[in-house]
Design an enzyme around this catalytic site. Structure first.
Site, PDB file in Angstrom:
ATOM      1  N   HIS A  15      10.011  -0.474   8.180  1.00  0.00           N
ATOM      2  CA  HIS A  15       9.342  -1.359   8.300  1.00  0.00           C
ATOM      3  C   HIS A  15       9.143  -2.462   7.070  1.00  0.00           C
ATOM      4  O   HIS A  15       9.576  -3.542   7.210  1.00  0.00           O
ATOM      5  CB  HIS A  15       7.685  -0.879   8.650  1.00  0.00           C
ATOM      6  CG  HIS A  15       7.666  -0.106   9.818  1.00  0.00           C
ATOM      7  ND1 HIS A  15       7.963  -0.528  11.141  1.00  0.00           N
ATOM      8  CD2 HIS A  15       7.552   1.292  10.105  1.00  0.00           C
ATOM      9  CE1 HIS A  15       7.866   0.467  11.854  1.00  0.00           C
ATOM     10  NE2 HIS A  15       7.280   1.606  11.207  1.00  0.00           N
ATOM     11  N   ASP A  16       8.814  -1.697   6.151  1.00  0.00           N
ATOM     12  CA  ASP A  16       8.477  -2.607   5.037  1.00  0.00           C
ATOM     13  C   ASP A  16       9.605  -3.208   4.186  1.00  0.00           C
ATOM     14  O   ASP A  16       9.790  -4.497   3.778  1.00  0.00           O
ATOM     15  CB  ASP A  16       7.691  -1.853   3.945  1.00  0.00           C
ATOM     16  CG  ASP A  16       6.167  -1.592   4.415  1.00  0.00           C
ATOM     17  OD1 ASP A  16       5.732  -2.259   5.443  1.00  0.00           O
ATOM     18  OD2 ASP A  16       5.557  -0.624   3.904  1.00  0.00           O
TER      19      ASP A  16
ATOM     20  N   ASP B  72       6.941   1.158   1.742  1.00  0.00           N
ATOM     21  CA  ASP B  72       6.502   0.122   0.769  1.00  0.00           C
ATOM     22  C   ASP B  72       7.020   0.567  -0.555  1.00  0.00           C
ATOM     23  O   ASP B  72       8.038  -0.378  -1.191  1.00  0.00           O
ATOM     24  CB  ASP B  72       4.996   0.196   0.353  1.00  0.00           C
ATOM     25  CG  ASP B  72       4.045   0.258   1.574  1.00  0.00           C
ATOM     26  OD1 ASP B  72       3.595  -1.069   1.464  1.00  0.00           O
ATOM     27  OD2 ASP B  72       3.930   1.017   2.274  1.00  0.00           O
TER      28      ASP B  72
ATOM     29  N   THR C  80       3.333  -6.004   2.273  1.00  0.00           N
ATOM     30  CA  THR C  80       3.816  -5.203   2.990  1.00  0.00           C
ATOM     31  C   THR C  80       2.743  -3.987   3.667  1.00  0.00           C
ATOM     32  O   THR C  80       3.074  -2.908   4.138  1.00  0.00           O
ATOM     33  CB  THR C  80       4.907  -4.102   2.337  1.00  0.00           C
ATOM     34  OG1 THR C  80       4.571  -3.640   1.126  1.00  0.00           O
ATOM     35  CG2 THR C  80       6.240  -5.133   2.180  1.00  0.00           C
TER      36      THR C  80
ATOM     37  N   ASN D 243      -2.381   2.289   4.272  1.00  0.00           N
ATOM     38  CA  ASN D 243      -1.868   3.676   4.207  1.00  0.00           C
ATOM     39  C   ASN D 243      -2.843   4.571   3.526  1.00  0.00           C
ATOM     40  O   ASN D 243      -3.004   5.595   4.156  1.00  0.00           O
ATOM     41  CB  ASN D 243      -0.407   3.625   3.767  1.00  0.00           C
ATOM     42  CG  ASN D 243       0.541   2.998   4.615  1.00  0.00           C
ATOM     43  OD1 ASN D 243       0.497   2.730   5.795  1.00  0.00           O
ATOM     44  ND2 ASN D 243       1.795   2.199   3.925  1.00  0.00           N
TER      45      ASN D 243
ATOM     46  N   ASP E 147       0.949  -1.333   0.076  1.00  0.00           N
ATOM     47  CA  ASP E 147      -0.228  -0.171   0.042  1.00  0.00           C
ATOM     48  C   ASP E 147       0.748   1.100   0.021  1.00  0.00           C
ATOM     49  O   ASP E 147       0.701   2.035   0.916  1.00  0.00           O
ATOM     50  CB  ASP E 147      -0.949  -0.080   1.363  1.00  0.00           C
ATOM     51  CG  ASP E 147      -0.286  -0.156   2.711  1.00  0.00           C
ATOM     52  OD1 ASP E 147       1.006  -0.526   2.511  1.00  0.00           O
ATOM     53  OD2 ASP E 147      -0.716  -0.041   3.487  1.00  0.00           O
TER      54      ASP E 147
ATOM     55  N   PHE F 284      -0.231  -1.346  12.824  1.00  0.00           N
ATOM     56  CA  PHE F 284      -1.124  -0.741  11.822  1.00  0.00           C
ATOM     57  C   PHE F 284      -1.798  -1.944  10.777  1.00  0.00           C
ATOM     58  O   PHE F 284      -2.906  -1.990  10.587  1.00  0.00           O
ATOM     59  CB  PHE F 284      -0.642   0.479  10.971  1.00  0.00           C
ATOM     60  CG  PHE F 284      -1.519   1.292   9.972  1.00  0.00           C
ATOM     61  CD1 PHE F 284      -2.354   1.992  10.513  1.00  0.00           C
ATOM     62  CD2 PHE F 284      -1.166   0.806   8.764  1.00  0.00           C
ATOM     63  CE1 PHE F 284      -3.422   2.547   9.405  1.00  0.00           C
ATOM     64  CE2 PHE F 284      -2.013   1.328   7.661  1.00  0.00           C
ATOM     65  CZ  PHE F 284      -3.160   2.170   8.103  1.00  0.00           C
ATOM     66  N   ASN F 285      -0.861  -2.379  10.091  1.00  0.00           N
ATOM     67  CA  ASN F 285      -1.408  -3.460   8.835  1.00  0.00           C
ATOM     68  C   ASN F 285      -2.184  -4.566   9.298  1.00  0.00           C
ATOM     69  O   ASN F 285      -3.124  -5.014   8.896  1.00  0.00           O
ATOM     70  CB  ASN F 285       0.063  -4.238   8.302  1.00  0.00           C
ATOM     71  CG  ASN F 285       0.672  -3.185   7.193  1.00  0.00           C
ATOM     72  OD1 ASN F 285       0.408  -2.283   6.888  1.00  0.00           O
ATOM     73  ND2 ASN F 285       1.990  -3.452   7.131  1.00  0.00           N
TER      74      ASN F 285
END
Lengths: 317, 311
Positions: free
Chosen positions: A241-242, A19, A127, A43, A14, A168-169
């Protein structure tokens, strides 16, 4: 040129700054072969993340089919993160307009098509929220065994970020996450336990800026934008993160991993979206996830810079 | 020096028994009353076991009867760790002087707190059912207490299910009431209590003293050590002694203020203490001092010398 064995992957995300950086390093990594790109709602809305996906693929010269993902989570109302990624979902530097069209088939059907036609088992790299992957597993159970594994960014065993208990994800689509974790497909989980340690520091931004290639010119600005939000929270750098979900495939030696049985909470006043690991083995259930717990930060940052530097050289198609 | 007034609410229970022995062996504390709750074992066992431990220590502190079951969830006891009788299947006599007071646990606790506003320390080593019942009936009680020092919860993983620690899991709704009560809370969760380990050789040292209390500690914890082995530990964790030790040696503990909420509606997280130490989005409150580190060596040596002093 020496022949490197390539892992065939589908990038599902996203974008989103992290990402976009994950896809950027996936594209220039000689160890990965990108079969398809699918957008997910997270996102930002699916319209925005799909547009961003096309713009990112255009920027990095990625010639793979791109399909639009599911417009909303399976069971819960949509949720976005404009505070982190801006109104466009990828605020910051101007990006090229898409040079390709989105596929006419859905993300789920594009996944099915490329997995069916690939001779090897395919690795999915989600991701964003896991809506598309869950929908794919529901729609095409016959292809489950054709998935090598799912290398995802999501969750956190110790704590959350969007709520104290949830990342979040996973919070955006907990039911989808539950389907994925219960699927039996091997899971490589890059949760907050590692991703908050995978920091790209302001001095690394400068290293990337100094590369001076068309992609690095954008990436350092993405990092600056992304860091602006995180600096306020007390981070020393931009948490990647991703990119962890991608880097763990190409450089597993950078990471510390542990096997756990992980379940996803879909209800609760405080714990909705929490990824719960059976730390002390009280359930007696076999592990279903390889959880990444730590990273050699300097090695990670060095490899990330190098993969962006590759855009100044010949990038193999 | 004025003694610190303490009330202990417990579910005796092997490690509650050790905590109570430590309390009885601490001359700087004044144990005003005891109340018992359904937890490690059912109420009828935890009640009389508490009398038994009083007898072992040669004390006659009043023991008040509390709730016989959790608020909403079904009773969940632990014979694996505490034996069929709740004391590791060690037989101890009920002292002849044992009396059953007429007052209920919450009434007696409230009365005791009212006599000395802001002074009474409430040590809770079982599920929080009694404390919640007291707080609901007497809304001024949380402020009348000096503090509630509770063994329960975890900032990390749980021990009875992956997400939850035993005492909170056994009555999550009661814990929710207590964490939202506004009382001054000190939480001794698994983060710190798993550092309060008695190794098999420590237990042998207790017994080698030849004292009644020392031999009892070794014997009642045999099953506990055995049960812990299943989970990869060769020690008995003295969870419940932590809040008592804190009253006499606070310098052994390190903690942080944090927002703590109890999940009561999750499918797999019911009874989880959500401890907000490191997330990006904090709870808008800090309601508990959450203990995280313990000087384990000093803990064991003080526990040993205190309990062996009972003879």
């Amino acid at each position: 040129m020496t022949h490197i064995k390539q892992i065939p992957v589908i990038l599902d995300g996203d974008p989103g700054h992290d990402d976009a950086i994950a896809w950027t390093i996936a594209r220039s990594s000689p160890g990965l072969r990108i079969l398809a790109v699918t957008s997910s709602a997270g996102n930002q809305t699916i319209e925005k993340t799909t547009y961003n996906a096309l713009r990112v693929c255009t920027l990095i010269g990625l010639d793979a089919p791109v399909a639009r993902g599911c417009p909303r989570p399976l069971c819960t109302p949509p949720m976005n993160a404009p505070s982190v990624h801006g109104e466009s979902g990828l605020d910051g530097p101007a990006l090229p307009e898409p040079a390709m069209e989105v596929e006419s088939v859905s993300a789920v059907e594009l996944m099915a098509r490329v997995i069916r036609s690939c001779e090897e088992k395919v690795t999915i790299v989600p991701t964003g929220p896991l809506t598309n992957v869950a929908a794919f597993l529901m729609a095409h159970p016959e292809l489950k065994d054709r998935i090598e594994r799912i290398s995802l960014m999501g969750g956190g065993l110790a704590h959350g970020n969007w709520t104290p208990a949830a990342e979040f994800n996973i919070l955006v689509d907990p039911e989808a996450a539950r389907i994925v974790f219960e699927s039996g497909v091997p899971i490589l989980m890059a949760g907050l336990d590692v991703t908050e340690k995978a920091l790209i520091l302001p001095e690394d931004f400068e290293r990337i800026r100094a590369l001076g290639n068309p992609v690095s010119d954008i990436v350092w600005q993405w990092l600056e934008f992304f860091y602006r939000f995180h600096r306020k929270l007390g981070y020393a750098g931009a948490p990647m993160h991703d990119p962890c979900a991608v880097m763990a495939l190409i450089h597993p030696e950078f990471f510390t991993m542990r096997e756990y049985y992980v379940a996803v909470e879909t209800c609760g006043d405080y714990c909705k979206g929490a990824t719960v690991a059976d730390w002390y083995g009280v359930t007696g259930k076999a592990p279903n996830a390889t959880c990444i717990m730590d990273v050699d930060r300097d090695a990670f940052a060095g490899a990330l810079v190098e993969l962006i530097a590759a855009y100044g050289k010949e990038v193999p198609a | 020096m004025k003694k610190i007034p303490v009330w202990m609410d417990c579910d005796t229970g092997t490690d509650d028994a050790v905590a109570l022995l430590l309390l009885h062996a601490s001359p700087e504390l004044s144990l005003e009353g005891l109340s018992t709750v359904c937890g490690n074992a059912m109420q009828d066992l935890t009640y009389w076991n508490t009398h038994r431990i009083n007898g072992l220590a040669g004390k006659d502190t009043p023991v008040y009867c509390g709730a016989s079951r959790p608020m909403l969830v079904e009773p969940h006891t632990s014979t694996l760790f505490h034996g069929e009788n709740g004391l590791g299947d060690v037989d101890l006599p009920i002292p002849e002087s044992a009396e059953v007071p007429e007052e209920a646990a919450w009434e007696a606790l409230y009365e005791c707190a009212r006599k000395q506003p802001g002074e009474l320390r409430l040590v809770a080593t079982g599920p929080l059912t009694n404390v919640a019942i007291a707080f609901i009936q007497y809304p001024d009680l949380p402020q009348l207490l000096h503090s509630v020092l509770l063994m329960g919860g975890s900032a990390g993983p749980g021990n009875v299910v992956p997400a939850a620690e035993f005492n909170i899991y056994a009555d999550p709704h009661a814990a929710d009431i207590v964490f939202r009560s506004g009382a001054t809370l000190v939480m001794f969760g698994l983060d710190v209590t798993l550092q309060a380990r008695l190794l098999p050789e420590d237990l042998e040292e207790f017994a080698a003293s030849g004292t009644k209390a020392g031999i009892f500690v070794r014997d009642c914890l045999q099953g506990y050590v055995k049960a812990s082995r299943r989970y990869g530990m060769t020690a008995a964790c003295m969870h419940d002694s932590c809040p008592v030790m804190y009253l006499i040696h606070p310098e052994l503990f390190t903690g942080r203020m944090a927002g703590v909420a109890v999940e009561t509606r999750g499918t797999i997280t019911c009874g989880k203490t959500v401890v907000d130490l490191d997330s990006d989005l904090k709870f808008p409150f800090k309601n508990a001092l959450v203990m995280l580190e313990l000087d384990s060596k000093a803990f064991v040596s003080i526990l040993k010398s205190r309990i062996l002093s009972l003879g």
